[in-house]
Enzyme design. Structure first.
Site, mmCIF file in Angstrom:
data_model
loop_
_atom_site.group_PDB
_atom_site.id
_atom_site.type_symbol
_atom_site.label_atom_id
_atom_site.label_comp_id
_atom_site.label_asym_id
_atom_site.label_seq_id
_atom_site.Cartn_x
_atom_site.Cartn_y
_atom_site.Cartn_z
ATOM 1 N N LYS A 190 36.126 23.940 1.435
ATOM 2 C CA LYS A 190 35.248 22.892 0.897
ATOM 3 C C LYS A 190 35.614 21.557 1.536
ATOM 4 O O LYS A 190 36.717 21.065 1.382
ATOM 5 C CB LYS A 190 35.398 22.806 -0.629
ATOM 6 N N ASP A 244 33.976 12.701 -3.357
ATOM 7 C CA ASP A 244 33.096 13.186 -4.418
ATOM 8 C C ASP A 244 32.942 12.130 -5.509
ATOM 9 O O ASP A 244 33.816 11.952 -6.348
ATOM 10 C CB ASP A 244 33.685 14.480 -5.017
ATOM 11 N N LYS A 255 30.617 10.427 -11.598
ATOM 12 C CA LYS A 255 31.851 10.580 -12.362
ATOM 13 C C LYS A 255 32.140 9.257 -13.060
ATOM 14 O O LYS A 255 31.869 8.203 -12.492
ATOM 15 C CB LYS A 255 33.018 10.914 -11.428
ATOM 16 N N ASP A 305 38.858 15.829 -2.109
ATOM 17 C CA ASP A 305 37.902 16.924 -2.309
ATOM 18 C C ASP A 305 37.598 17.708 -1.033
ATOM 19 O O ASP A 305 36.781 18.627 -1.052
ATOM 20 C CB ASP A 305 36.616 16.377 -2.944
ATOM 21 N N ASP A 345 27.329 16.826 -9.736
ATOM 22 C CA ASP A 345 28.785 16.828 -9.514
ATOM 23 C C ASP A 345 29.303 18.245 -9.237
ATOM 24 O O ASP A 345 30.451 18.421 -8.838
ATOM 25 C CB ASP A 345 29.483 16.218 -10.744
ATOM 26 N N GLU A 369 28.869 20.072 -6.743
ATOM 27 C CA GLU A 369 28.342 20.051 -5.371
ATOM 28 C C GLU A 369 29.077 21.014 -4.441
ATOM 29 O O GLU A 369 28.498 21.540 -3.498
ATOM 30 C CB GLU A 369 28.426 18.621 -4.797
ATOM 31 N N ARG A 378 30.173 24.039 -4.772
ATOM 32 C CA ARG A 378 29.649 25.409 -4.723
ATOM 33 C C ARG A 378 28.401 25.493 -3.854
ATOM 34 O O ARG A 378 28.110 26.525 -3.266
ATOM 35 C CB ARG A 378 29.387 25.916 -6.154
HETATM 36 N N1 BES Z 1 35.658 17.975 -7.018
HETATM 37 C C1 BES Z 1 35.414 18.314 -8.361
HETATM 38 C C2 BES Z 1 36.528 19.155 -8.979
HETATM 39 C C3 BES Z 1 37.889 18.548 -9.079
HETATM 40 C C4 BES Z 1 38.368 18.075 -10.271
HETATM 41 C C5 BES Z 1 38.728 18.486 -7.972
HETATM 42 C C6 BES Z 1 39.644 17.565 -10.364
HETATM 43 C C7 BES Z 1 40.002 17.954 -8.056
HETATM 44 C C8 BES Z 1 40.461 17.496 -9.264
HETATM 45 C C9 BES Z 1 34.120 19.108 -8.472
HETATM 46 O O1 BES Z 1 33.161 18.853 -7.511
HETATM 47 C C10 BES Z 1 33.500 18.785 -9.797
HETATM 48 O O2 BES Z 1 33.178 17.662 -9.997
HETATM 49 N N2 BES Z 1 33.381 19.792 -10.650
HETATM 50 C C11 BES Z 1 32.840 19.621 -11.931
HETATM 51 C C12 BES Z 1 31.859 20.741 -12.181
HETATM 52 C C13 BES Z 1 31.042 20.573 -13.427
HETATM 53 C C14 BES Z 1 30.063 19.447 -13.266
HETATM 54 C C15 BES Z 1 30.327 21.871 -13.716
HETATM 55 C C16 BES Z 1 33.969 19.701 -12.935
HETATM 56 O O3 BES Z 1 34.853 20.538 -12.769
HETATM 57 O O4 BES Z 1 33.992 18.900 -13.862
HETATM 58 ZN ZN ZN Z 2 33.883 18.156 -5.679
HETATM 59 ZN ZN ZN Z 3 31.891 17.215 -8.028
#
Ligand code: BES
Ligand code: ZN
Ligand code: ZN
Length: 470
Positions: free
Chosen positions: A238, A243, A250, A262, A321, A323, A325
């Site tokens: 990834k 992000d 966020k 990220d 967010d 993104e 996947r």
């Molecule tokens: N990049 C984040 C995940 C992340 C969180 C990485 C903490 C490193 C540290 C990812 O893109 C994300 O924002 N995921 C969301 C998904 C949700 C919206 C379904 C999450 O995990 O909150």
């Molecule tokens: Zn992310």
């Molecule tokens: Zn994200």
């Protein structure tokens, strides 16, 4: 003025059992002290003779994972002492044949990492320790060579993660990958925005819509002349260089601060390829890295939008967010054309994985056979980059069904790491393991040989896994 230690004969002597203590070249009094102090595995005794340091460390040959890790941690402690005393170099030798001495060297070298690029006073900030020499009469020179390669690769991954997006946007990331490919000996092809558009990689393009930078799709390939695997192993990373969450922004307080990390999965893949190519392992490996930032620009993809992915699947975007996947899905589709033996993706994918097990291990799941999962788990213990396998029941896939499209990009509030995995699974047709490194990819504070910031988690693991199983 600090008194610099110019006489550079600091050394670390590794012994295998307490019996060897009697044969060490020290006075009777000191030998007695060492004997009383060094009893259990990885105990260290420090001798300071006119500011020349000698460390005696007990490292037995046979060890379980926890003891091996203790040796690395002892190494980190020794590095800290050497830096405190302004030592510039150190010689490591083993009293008898003992390759486990390299665990000590590993901990020493990894803990000496610094990211100083943006300091004006780099010299003042720099650790004094510059050279770790290994006396190879009792330590395998081939293994030492390999260790330097994996440490260098690990540091490359850390540097890439630590670089802010103000420097490392997607096109710059591609340049860095090309440069690393030349250095280590793997091929790099960078697909640009136009090519990505002509291929209709809708997952990647939709995330890139809100950005002012172009996205890239990076194809890395290393094929040894005598590659043992007939079909390639594909590594996918990834590469979200930053992000923000996109329109599903966020909350700025704290949650965005580390989001330059990220692209940690991509950094792991690039650095692992670097190590594998440099060590000339007899394998055929392909690396795929979709790279973009995720921002809420004027044209940004909006919650409710439906996006057509590279393989034609339609996805209702319920949260911008989620993104990672979507860009990974296009890369996983691209991987099909290699008819791969195995695909492993690395991604800082979900906060859910971090909430489940914290930062001490990565979460893995997928469709590869049990033996492959066991091999990865084993490498995880060997390198102390531990891996925890999550369930992968079909039930989770129910949650990502959309009322208006083939899929939606989020599931329910629970088990989010797994529904993310189920989303990815839809785009695979080969044995596959998904690794969620959101927890261990970044360290909020230094601890032992793990330094604050990007950790490069997965590099040593992948090297060990590929080296020992292919
Ligand atoms: N990049 C984040 C995940 C992340 C969180 C990485 C903490 C490193 C540290 C990812 O893109 C994300 O924002 N995921 C969301 C998904 C949700 C919206 C379904 C999450 O995990 O909150
Ligand atoms: Zn992310
Ligand atoms: Zn994200």
């Amino acid at each position: 003025m600090s008194k610099k230690n110019k006489t550079q004969n600091h050394q670390v002597i590794v012994i295998e059992n307490t019996k060897s203590i009697a044969e060490l070249p020290f006075s009777k009094e000191i030998l007695e002290l060492i004997k009383n102090d060094v009893k259990s595995n990885s105990d260290v005794f420090e001798i300071n003779e006119l500011n020349v340091l000698t460390f005696v460390v007990l490292v037995s040959k046979k060890q379980d994972y926890a003891s091996k890790e203790k040796v690395r941690q002892t190494g980190a402690k020794i590095t800290a002492r050497l830096n405190t005393l302004k030592a510039e170099s150190v010689l490591i030798s083993a009293f008898t044949k003992n390759d486990n001495a390299l665990l000590l060297v590993e901990g020493m070298a990894l803990s000496n990492y610094q990211f100083l690029k943006y300091f004006s006073n780099k010299k003042e900030k720099a650790n004094s320790l510059q050279n770790i020499f290994v006396k190879e009469d009792n330590i395998s020179s081939a293994k030492t060579e390999e260790l330097w390669i994996t440490i260098e690769a690990n540091n490359i991954a850390r540097d890439l993660v630590n670089e802010p997006v103000s420097y490392l946007n997607a096109p710059k990331f591609s340049e860095e990958i090309e440069h690393l490919g030349k250095e280590a000996g793997f091929n790099v092809e960078v697909l640009d925005q136009l090519k990505i558009e002509s291929l209709k990689m809708g997952g990647l393009l939709s995330i890139n819509q809100g950005s002012i930078d172009v996205c890239t799709f990076n194809i890395l390939e290393y094929k040894a002349p005598k590659a043992k695997n007939k079909k390639p192993i594909v590594l996918v990373g990834k590469g979200v260089v930053y992000d923000t969450g996109g329109l599903s922004l966020k909350p700025t307080a704290n949650s965005m601060d580390i989001m330059k990390c990220d692209m940690g999965g991509a950094a792991t893949v690039v650095a692992a390829m670097y190590a594998i190519a440099k060590a000339k392992l007899n394998v055929h490996i392909v690396g795929l890295i979709p790279a973009t930032d995720n921002r809420p620009g004027g044209n940004a993809v909006a919650p409710g939008d439906v996006v057509k992915m590279y393989d034609g699947t339609t996805v209702e975007v319920m949260n911008t967010d989620a993104e990672g996947r979507k860009i990974l899905a296009d890369a996983l589709t691209y991987a099909k054309k290699y008819k791969p033996e195995l695909v492993i993706d690395f991604a800082t994918l979900t906060g859910s994985a971090v909430r489940a097990i914290g930062t001490y291990a990565s979460v893995m799941m997928g469709t590869a056979d049990d033996e492959t999962f066991e091999q990865i788990a084993h490498s995880g213990y060997e390198t102390h980059e531990r891996m925890v396998q999550f369930p992968f029941y079909e039930d989770y896939a129910e949650e990502i069904k959309s009322p208006i499209a083939d899929l939606k990009n989020i599931g329910s509030a629970e088990g989010g790491a797994i529904t993310a995995g189920k989303f990815l699974e839809h785009f695979t047709d080969y044995p596959w393991i998904h690794v969620d490194i959101a927890g261990p990819a970044w360290a909020n504070a230094s601890k032992g040989y793990i330094t604050k910031g990007g950790t490069g988690v997965g590099v040593r693991l992948l090297f060990d896994f590929i080296k020992n199983n292919y």
